[in-house]
Structure formats: C-alpha cells, structure tokens
Design a protein around this motif. Structure first.
Motif, short mmCIF file in Angstrom:
data_model
loop_
_atom_site.label_atom_id
_atom_site.label_comp_id
_atom_site.label_asym_id
_atom_site.label_seq_id
_atom_site.Cartn_x
_atom_site.Cartn_y
_atom_site.Cartn_z
N ALA A 60 57.38 32.33 16.77
CA ALA A 60 57.37 33.20 15.59
C ALA A 60 56.13 32.85 14.77
O ALA A 60 55.57 31.75 14.89
CB ALA A 60 58.63 32.97 14.77
N ARG A 61 55.71 33.78 13.94
CA ARG A 61 54.49 33.58 13.15
C ARG A 61 54.54 32.27 12.36
O ARG A 61 53.58 31.51 12.34
CB ARG A 61 54.25 34.76 12.21
CG ARG A 61 52.98 34.62 11.37
CD ARG A 61 52.72 35.84 10.52
NE ARG A 61 52.58 37.05 11.30
CZ ARG A 61 51.43 37.45 11.87
NH1 ARG A 61 50.35 36.72 11.74
NH2 ARG A 61 51.39 38.58 12.56
N ALA A 62 55.66 31.99 11.69
CA ALA A 62 55.77 30.78 10.86
C ALA A 62 55.59 29.51 11.69
O ALA A 62 54.89 28.58 11.27
CB ALA A 62 57.10 30.77 10.12
N GLU A 63 56.20 29.46 12.87
CA GLU A 63 56.09 28.28 13.73
C GLU A 63 54.67 28.15 14.28
O GLU A 63 54.11 27.04 14.33
CB GLU A 63 57.10 28.34 14.87
CG GLU A 63 57.04 27.16 15.82
CD GLU A 63 57.40 25.81 15.20
OE1 GLU A 63 57.30 24.81 15.94
OE2 GLU A 63 57.76 25.74 14.02
N ALA A 64 54.07 29.25 14.67
CA ALA A 64 52.70 29.23 15.18
C ALA A 64 51.74 28.74 14.10
O ALA A 64 50.84 27.93 14.37
CB ALA A 64 52.29 30.62 15.66
N GLU A 65 51.94 29.18 12.88
CA GLU A 65 51.07 28.75 11.78
C GLU A 65 51.32 27.29 11.42
O GLU A 65 50.38 26.56 11.10
CB GLU A 65 51.24 29.67 10.59
CG GLU A 65 50.64 31.04 10.87
CD GLU A 65 50.73 32.02 9.71
OE1 GLU A 65 51.24 31.64 8.63
OE2 GLU A 65 50.32 33.17 9.91
N VAL A 85 43.88 30.31 16.90
CA VAL A 85 44.81 29.30 17.43
C VAL A 85 46.25 29.76 17.19
O VAL A 85 47.09 29.69 18.09
CB VAL A 85 44.55 27.92 16.78
CG1 VAL A 85 45.60 26.90 17.21
CG2 VAL A 85 43.15 27.42 17.15
N SER A 86 46.52 30.28 16.02
CA SER A 86 47.86 30.81 15.72
C SER A 86 48.20 31.96 16.65
O SER A 86 49.32 32.05 17.17
CB SER A 86 47.92 31.26 14.25
OG SER A 86 49.18 31.76 13.95
N TYR A 87 47.24 32.85 16.89
CA TYR A 87 47.44 33.97 17.80
C TYR A 87 47.79 33.48 19.21
O TYR A 87 48.72 33.99 19.85
CB TYR A 87 46.18 34.84 17.84
CG TYR A 87 46.13 35.74 19.05
CD1 TYR A 87 46.88 36.91 19.10
CD2 TYR A 87 45.35 35.40 20.15
CE1 TYR A 87 46.86 37.73 20.23
CE2 TYR A 87 45.33 36.20 21.28
CZ TYR A 87 46.08 37.36 21.32
OH TYR A 87 46.05 38.16 22.43
N VAL A 88 47.07 32.47 19.69
CA VAL A 88 47.34 31.92 21.03
C VAL A 88 48.76 31.36 21.10
O VAL A 88 49.49 31.63 22.05
CB VAL A 88 46.30 30.84 21.41
CG1 VAL A 88 46.72 30.11 22.69
CG2 VAL A 88 44.92 31.46 21.58
N PHE A 89 49.17 30.62 20.09
CA PHE A 89 50.51 30.05 20.08
C PHE A 89 51.58 31.14 20.07
O PHE A 89 52.60 31.01 20.74
CB PHE A 89 50.69 29.12 18.88
CG PHE A 89 49.87 27.86 18.93
CD1 PHE A 89 49.23 27.45 20.09
CD2 PHE A 89 49.74 27.07 17.80
CE1 PHE A 89 48.48 26.29 20.13
CE2 PHE A 89 49.00 25.90 17.83
CZ PHE A 89 48.37 25.50 18.99
N ARG A 90 51.32 32.22 19.35
CA ARG A 90 52.29 33.33 19.32
C ARG A 90 52.32 34.07 20.65
O ARG A 90 53.39 34.36 21.19
CB ARG A 90 51.96 34.30 18.19
CG ARG A 90 52.31 33.78 16.81
CD ARG A 90 52.23 34.84 15.71
NE ARG A 90 51.29 35.93 15.90
CZ ARG A 90 50.02 35.93 15.47
NH1 ARG A 90 49.55 34.89 14.81
NH2 ARG A 90 49.24 36.96 15.68
N SER A 91 51.15 34.38 21.17
CA SER A 91 51.10 35.21 22.37
C SER A 91 51.50 34.44 23.64
O SER A 91 52.21 34.99 24.48
CB SER A 91 49.72 35.85 22.54
OG SER A 91 48.74 34.86 22.72
#
Length: 96
Positions: A48-53, A37-43
C-alpha cells in the motif's frame, strides 16, 4: 565415535540453520528519486502507498530497509528484481 544424542543435536543445529529466514535489503543510492523507490515498492511488492513510503523513508534516512523476508531463493529473486529496477539490493540471513 559420537553418541546418538550428539549426532541428533548436530542435525538439529544444521536444520535450524537452513530454516532461518533470509531478507532482501534495499540500499540508499544517490541516483534514484524517493518517489521512484516508493513506486517500485508498490508495483513490485504490492505494498500500500503508506507502507511503500515508510520503507522508502527508511532507505532514505537509515540507508537501508528490509523489504521482504522468506526463503533464500525467493529473497535472491527479489534482489535481482530490484536490480532490474535500478535499485541496489542484497540478501542477508535473519539472525535469531
């Protein structure tokens, strides 16, 4: 017969209703891993990683997270894209 003032007030209410923003909401599911899910939000969204997480943790702990806000058509495209990634997503109106 309606007065001009009543007519203008009605037009303003309709215009305000149309201009209200919409949001794309991603929902928790028992299938996708948090890292995915974090990867999808980033890609897809370019977060940014922090916001995606942060958003991924909202999905995981609260059951949902609003990931984008804008006009209805754009939010529907985002929801469809999330479906393409296998995530559950809906579009809802942002209430004032």
């Amino acid at each position: 017969m309606t007065s001009t003032l009543e007519h203008l007030d009605t037009e303003g209410a309709v215009r305000a209703s149309v201009e209200l923003p919409w949001r794309t909401v991603v929902w928790d599911d028992p299938v996708n891993l948090m890292t995915y899910v974090s990867y999808v939000f980033r890609s897809y969204f370019g977060f940014a990683r922090a916001e995606a997480e942060r958003l991924m943790l909202l999905v995981h702990t609260e059951g949902r997270a609003a990931v984008a806000t804008g006009n209805r058509e754009a939010m529907e495209r985002h929801a469809q894209a999330m479906h393409g990634y296998g995530l559950q997503a809906t579009v809802e109106r942002v209430e004032p």
